[in-house]
Scaffold this motif. Structure first.
Motif, mmCIF file in Angstrom:
data_model
loop_
_atom_site.group_PDB
_atom_site.id
_atom_site.type_symbol
_atom_site.label_atom_id
_atom_site.label_comp_id
_atom_site.label_asym_id
_atom_site.label_seq_id
_atom_site.Cartn_x
_atom_site.Cartn_y
_atom_site.Cartn_z
ATOM 1 N N GLY A 114 27.372 -25.579 19.521
ATOM 2 C CA GLY A 114 28.369 -26.127 19.750
ATOM 3 C C GLY A 114 28.433 -26.558 21.412
ATOM 4 N N VAL A 115 27.596 -25.625 22.157
ATOM 5 C CA VAL A 115 28.140 -26.384 23.467
ATOM 6 C C VAL A 115 27.492 -26.473 24.584
ATOM 7 C CG1 VAL A 115 27.887 -24.370 25.802
ATOM 8 C CG2 VAL A 115 29.144 -23.414 23.691
ATOM 9 N N GLY A 116 25.656 -27.299 23.944
ATOM 10 C CA GLY A 116 24.766 -28.060 23.747
ATOM 11 C C GLY A 116 25.041 -29.165 23.693
ATOM 12 N N LEU A 117 25.651 -29.907 22.011
ATOM 13 C CA LEU A 117 26.351 -30.965 22.175
ATOM 14 C C LEU A 117 27.502 -31.504 22.947
ATOM 15 C CD1 LEU A 117 26.618 -30.637 18.060
ATOM 16 C CD2 LEU A 117 25.422 -31.714 19.357
ATOM 17 N N GLU A 118 27.946 -30.275 23.235
ATOM 18 C CA GLU A 118 29.013 -30.905 24.476
ATOM 19 C C GLU A 118 29.043 -30.853 25.780
ATOM 20 O OE1 GLU A 118 32.607 -27.683 24.639
ATOM 21 O OE2 GLU A 118 32.923 -27.990 22.322
ATOM 22 N N LEU A 119 27.895 -30.367 25.847
ATOM 23 C CA LEU A 119 27.352 -30.933 27.646
ATOM 24 C C LEU A 119 26.341 -31.646 27.148
ATOM 25 C CD1 LEU A 119 25.522 -26.993 28.532
ATOM 26 C CD2 LEU A 119 27.291 -28.351 29.711
ATOM 27 N N GLN A 120 25.758 -32.089 26.857
ATOM 28 C CA GLN A 120 24.889 -33.933 26.130
ATOM 29 C C GLN A 120 26.393 -34.450 26.170
ATOM 30 O OE1 GLN A 120 22.831 -33.225 22.483
ATOM 31 N NE2 GLN A 120 21.067 -33.058 23.275
ATOM 32 N N ALA A 121 27.497 -35.026 25.629
ATOM 33 C CA ALA A 121 28.658 -35.236 25.740
ATOM 34 C C ALA A 121 28.552 -35.769 27.552
ATOM 35 C CB ALA A 121 29.488 -35.550 24.847
ATOM 36 N N LEU A 122 28.960 -34.062 28.128
ATOM 37 C CA LEU A 122 29.347 -34.862 28.412
ATOM 38 C C LEU A 122 28.427 -34.812 30.205
ATOM 39 C CD1 LEU A 122 31.460 -30.947 29.590
ATOM 40 C CD2 LEU A 122 32.356 -33.400 29.926
ATOM 41 N N ALA A 123 26.550 -35.160 29.677
ATOM 42 C CA ALA A 123 26.081 -35.615 30.377
ATOM 43 C C ALA A 123 25.895 -37.236 29.725
ATOM 44 C CB ALA A 123 24.921 -35.209 30.025
ATOM 45 N N GLY A 124 26.801 -37.532 29.086
ATOM 46 C CA GLY A 124 26.602 -38.969 29.152
ATOM 47 C C GLY A 124 27.775 -39.801 29.946
ATOM 48 N N GLU A 125 28.499 -38.536 30.831
ATOM 49 C CA GLU A 125 29.807 -39.489 31.511
ATOM 50 C C GLU A 125 29.659 -38.975 32.363
ATOM 51 O OE1 GLU A 125 33.174 -37.433 28.917
ATOM 52 O OE2 GLU A 125 32.903 -38.161 27.204
ATOM 53 N N SER A 126 28.465 -37.965 33.144
ATOM 54 C CA SER A 126 28.557 -37.958 34.281
ATOM 55 C C SER A 126 27.671 -38.315 35.813
ATOM 56 C CB SER A 126 28.133 -36.266 34.029
ATOM 57 O OG SER A 126 29.199 -35.713 33.622
ATOM 58 N N SER A 127 28.513 -38.378 36.414
ATOM 59 C CA SER A 127 27.621 -38.954 37.721
ATOM 60 C C SER A 127 25.583 -38.295 37.378
ATOM 61 C CB SER A 127 28.180 -38.879 39.370
ATOM 62 O OG SER A 127 27.564 -36.943 38.834
ATOM 63 N N THR A 128 24.829 -39.319 38.217
ATOM 64 C CA THR A 128 23.485 -38.852 38.046
ATOM 65 C C THR A 128 23.372 -37.789 38.410
ATOM 66 O OG1 THR A 128 22.939 -41.350 38.082
ATOM 67 C CG2 THR A 128 21.236 -39.658 39.036
ATOM 68 N N ASP A 129 23.676 -36.520 39.199
ATOM 69 C CA ASP A 129 22.946 -35.567 39.913
ATOM 70 C C ASP A 129 24.262 -34.318 38.826
ATOM 71 O OD1 ASP A 129 21.789 -33.395 41.575
ATOM 72 O OD2 ASP A 129 24.682 -33.165 41.326
ATOM 73 N N ALA A 130 24.851 -35.091 37.769
ATOM 74 C CA ALA A 130 25.684 -34.195 37.749
ATOM 75 C C ALA A 130 24.943 -33.705 36.464
ATOM 76 C CB ALA A 130 26.913 -34.014 37.495
ATOM 77 N N SER A 131 24.467 -35.182 35.664
ATOM 78 C CA SER A 131 23.494 -35.634 34.071
ATOM 79 C C SER A 131 22.672 -34.765 34.278
ATOM 80 C CB SER A 131 23.519 -36.896 34.225
ATOM 81 O OG SER A 131 23.429 -37.313 32.789
ATOM 82 N N ALA A 132 21.745 -34.264 35.583
ATOM 83 C CA ALA A 132 20.483 -33.880 35.890
ATOM 84 C C ALA A 132 21.050 -32.763 35.170
ATOM 85 C CB ALA A 132 19.895 -34.412 36.762
ATOM 86 N N ARG A 133 21.918 -32.296 35.954
ATOM 87 C CA ARG A 133 21.830 -30.362 35.867
ATOM 88 C C ARG A 133 22.101 -29.752 34.530
ATOM 89 N NH1 ARG A 133 26.353 -28.842 41.115
ATOM 90 N NH2 ARG A 133 25.694 -27.011 39.867
ATOM 91 N N LEU A 134 23.118 -31.000 33.784
ATOM 92 C CA LEU A 134 23.725 -30.043 32.657
ATOM 93 C C LEU A 134 22.240 -30.415 31.574
ATOM 94 C CD1 LEU A 134 27.116 -32.921 32.295
ATOM 95 C CD2 LEU A 134 26.502 -29.780 32.566
ATOM 96 N N GLN A 135 21.361 -31.594 31.624
ATOM 97 C CA GLN A 135 20.446 -31.940 30.973
ATOM 98 C C GLN A 135 19.874 -30.371 30.960
ATOM 99 O OE1 GLN A 135 19.358 -33.715 28.770
ATOM 100 N NE2 GLN A 135 21.016 -35.428 29.062
ATOM 101 N N GLY A 136 19.472 -29.813 32.624
ATOM 102 C CA GLY A 136 18.966 -28.381 32.678
ATOM 103 C C GLY A 136 19.271 -27.615 32.569
#
Length: 563
Positions: free
Chosen positions: A376-398
Motif C-alpha cells: 500500500g505504501v508503494g502504491l501511494e509513493l508511485q502516485a506521488l512520484a507522478g505528481e512530483s518534480s523530476t528530482d523528487a520523482s527519482a527519489r520516490l522511485q528509489g
C-alpha cells in the motif's frame, strides 16, 4: 576282661575320632556359610574341604554351560608353580569324568583309572584322588577335587564327610549368588534410571554416543559396542565403541555371519555367548587375547517393536560368562532405554510441531499484514512520484524499488518458514546451500527469487544451478573479503538467471579462474553465457541459460538485460 577293655578303648577311640570329624565338619560348615561374597565362598569351600580330610591339594571346578570348566579355584600350590604349569585344567581326564557323571570318585592311585590323561609339565605329582559333585538345588554347580591325603589314601568316611560338606556348600553358593544378584539388580536399577534420565534430556541424534558413554562408565564390562544395520545387506556397523581396543572396532562394518549380534537384530532376543579357545569359532566382536576369546552378551534395542540397534557387552578371556540374571538386567535396561528414546523423539516431534505452528503464524502475519502495508505504501509513493518534480520523482522511485526489494525478501522468508514436504524443492535447497556456505559471515546472505522457480526448474538444470551457486558463493566467502553478498535466482519465459553480487576486492586479472571457466563451460553446454563484471568494491557474476523449452540465441543478449 582285658580283651573287653581293649575293645572298649578302641570303640572309645573311634567315638573320639568321629567326634573330632564332626567338630571339623561343623567348623568347615560354619566357615563356608558365613561369607556372602561368591569368590570368598568358593575359596572357603576348597580350604574347608582340604582341612576336613587333611589333604595337601584341593580345588573346586565350576562347570561351564557349554561343558568343561568355567573357573578353577585351587589351594596348596604356590603361585610360581601355578605360573610354571600355564593354563588351568579344562575338564578332561578324571576331572571330565566327574563332569560327565556327577557321582563321587575315590581312587587310591589316580593313574590306575583308564580315564586319566596324566599331568602337564611342571605339575606336582599326585596319587590318591577324591572327587565329589557340588549341587545347587537340582543343578550341578561344580566339583570338589582333593588329592594327596596325609594318611596316604582317602577312606569311605572321608568321602562321606566331603559329600556332606558339598551339600552344605551348595546352599552357601546359592545364597551367595542370590546376594550378588540382588546387589547387581540394585546397582543397575539405579544406573538404568540415571541413563534413562540422561537420554530423556538429550537429542535423539546423540542418543547412541551418550548411551555408550553411560554404559562404559557404569558397567564392569571391558568393552561396549553399539551396532546398527549396515548400508549393505547382511552387514552391521559399529556405531560406537568404548573400552578395550575400542579404536580398532569403531566404525567397523561386520558381516552378519561373523557376529551373533545379527541374531539379536533378527530375533529381538538377548543372548549370552561363552568364551572360546579357537579363533575360528570366536565372535568377530569378542575380545581376543592370544588365541582366547572372552565371553559376550548381545542386547537388542527396540523402537516400536522393531530392533534398530544391538548392544554388545564383552569381557576379556578368563572372566566369567554372563549369567541369566545379567541377561534379565540387560533386557530391563534395554526396555528403559528404548522407552526413553521414544519419549525423547516424541518431545522433539512436539517441539518441531510447535515451531512449525509458530513459523506458520509468523508467515501468515507477514503475508497478511506486513506485505500488504508495504504494498500500500508503494502504491501511494508511485502516485506521488507522478505528481512530483523530476528530482523528487527519482527519489520516490528509489524508495519504491527498496520497498519492492523488501517485499521480495519477506516472501523468501515466508517460503523458508513453511513446512517442507517429503522432497525439498529447489528453493529450499538453495536456501540451505546459502545458509551453509555463509555460516561464518557476520551478516546473513539475502536471497531473492523471481518467477516460477520450483515449477519450471528441476532435474539436471536444478543440479546445475546448485553447483553454480556453490562455486560462486565459495569464491565470494573465501576469497573476496566481502562484507555483503547478495544472491538472486530468477526464471521467465526465455531465461534462467543466477546472480551473485558482493562488495569484496574483486577478481584479479592474473588470478586462477579454473572454477569460473568450469561455470562458463557449464553455461555454454546449455546455450548460455557467464557474465563477469568485477572491480574493487563491486563484483557481479551472472550465470544465464535458456529456460526449459525456450528457443533463441544466447549471444543475442550479452548485457544481462531482458532479451
Amino acid at each position: 576282661m582285658d580283651r573287653a577293655l581293649h575293645e572298649l578303648m578302641d570303640r572309645a577311640g573311634d567315638v573320639l575320632q568321629a567326634q573330632d570329624r564332626l567338630r571339623a565338619l561343623l567348623r568347615a560348615t560354619q566357615a563356608v556359610v558365613q561369607p556372602l561374597d561368591l569368590p570368598v565362598v568358593l575359596e572357603r569351600i576348597v580350604q574347608a574341604a582340604v582341612e576336613l580330610v587333611d589333604a595337601r591339594y584341593g580345588a573346586l571346578g565350576v562347570i561351564a554351560e557349554q561343558g568343561g570348566l568355567e573357573a578353577f579355584i585351587h589351594v596348596g600350590m604356590p603361585p610360581e608353580q601355578v605360573a610354571a604349569i600355564g593354563h588351568l585344567p579344562e575338564g578332561r581326564g578324571v576331572l571330565g569324568a566327574l563332569i560327565d557323571d556327577p557321582r563321587p570318585i575315590r581312587l587310591r592311585h589316580i593313574t590306575d583309572d583308564p580315564r586319566s590323561v596324566g599331568f602337564p609339565a611342571g605339575h606336582p605329582p599326585m596319587d590318591a584322588f577324591l572327587g565329589v559333585p557340588v549341587r545347587v538345588r537340582d543343578e550341578v554347580y561344580g566339583n570338589l577335587y582333593l588329592t594327596e591325603p596325609r594318611a596316604g589314601e582317602f577312606t569311605p568316611a572321608d568321602e562321606e564327610l566331603v559329600s556332606t560338606l558339598a551339600a552344605t556348600a551348595g546352599f552357601a553358593i546359592a545364597n551367595a549368588r542370590l546376594y550378588d544378584e540382588t546387589l547387581l539388580r540394585q546397582q543397575w536399577t539405579a544406573s538404568s534410571a540415571q541413563i534413562a534420565s540422561a537420554l530423556l534430556d538429550t537429542a535423539s541424534s546423540a542418543a547412541i554416543p551418550l548411551l555408550a558413554d553411560e554404559l562404559a562408565a557404569r558397567s564392569p564390562a571391558d568393552r561396549i559396542c553399539i551396532l546398527v544395520p549396515g548400508s549393505e545387506p547382511l552387514t552391521m556397523r559399529v556405531a560406537e565403541a568404548r573400552g578395550f581396543a575400542a579404536d580398532q572396532v569403531a566404525d567397523v562394518v561386520v558381516s552378519a555371519m561373523d557376529t551373533s549380534a545379527s541374531l539379536a537384530l533378527e530375533t529381538g532376543q538377548s543372548r549370552a555367548i561363552p568364551g572360546a579357545r579357537e579363533p575360528a569359532s570366536a565372535d568377530a566382536l569378542a575380545i581376543m587375547v592370544g588365541r582366547d576369546a572372552g565371553p559376550m552378551m548381545t542386547v537388542p534395542l527396540k523402537h516400536a517393536n522393531t530392533v534398530w540397534a544391538v548392544i554388545v557387552v564383552a569381557r576379556e578371556p578368563g572372566r566369567p560368562p554372563f549369567g541369566p540374571a545379567e541377561l534379565d538386567i540387560a533386557d530391563d535396561l534395554a526396555s528403559r532405554v528404548g522407552l526413553a528414546i521414544e519419549l525423547a523423539e516424541a518431545r522433539e516431534q512436539r517441539q518441531r510441531a510447535e515451531l512449525s505452528e509458530d513459523r506458520a503464524r509468523i508467515a501468515r502475519d507477514l503475508h497478511d499484514h506486513v506485505i500488504q502495508q508495504l504494498f500500500g505504501v508503494g502504491l501511494e509513493l508511485q502516485a506521488l512520484a507522478g505528481e512530483s518534480s523530476t528530482d523528487a520523482s527519482a527519489r520516490l522511485q528509489g524508495a519504491i524499488s527498496t520497498i519492492d526489494d523488501a517485499i521480495a525478501q519477506i516472501r523468501t522468508i515466508i517460503f523458508a518458514m513453511r513446512p517442507r514436504g517429503r522432497e525439498d524443492s529447489l528453493r529450499h535447497r538453495i536456501l540451505d546451500l546459502v545458509a551453509e556456505s555463509s555460516s561464518g559471515l557476520a551478516r546473513p546472505v539475502p536471497v531473492s527469487f523471481a518467477g516460477p522457480v520450483d515449477l519450471v526448474l528441476g532435474g539436471p538444470i536444478a543440479a546445475d544451478i546448485t553447483a553454480v551457486l556453490r562455486e560462486l558463493l565459495t569464491n565470494s566467502v573465501r576469497h573476496s573479503g566481502a562484507d555483503q553478498i547478495r544472491v538472486s535466482v530468477s526464471v521467465d519465459a526465455t531465461w534462467v538467471r543466477v546472480v551473485v553480487e558482493d562488495d569484496g576486492v574483486g577478481i584479479p586479472e592474473q588470478g586462477r579462474r579454473s572454477g569460473l571457466d568450469n561455470l562458463r563451460s557449464r553455461a555454454e553446454r546449455r546455450g548460455g553465457v557467464l557474465r563477469i563484471d568485477s572491480e574493487p568494491g563491486a563484483t557481479e557474476i551472472e550465470w544465464r541459460v535458456p529456460a526449459p523449452g525456450a528457443q533463441h540465441d544466447a549471444d543475442a543478449d550479452t548485457t544481462g538485460g531482458p532479451p
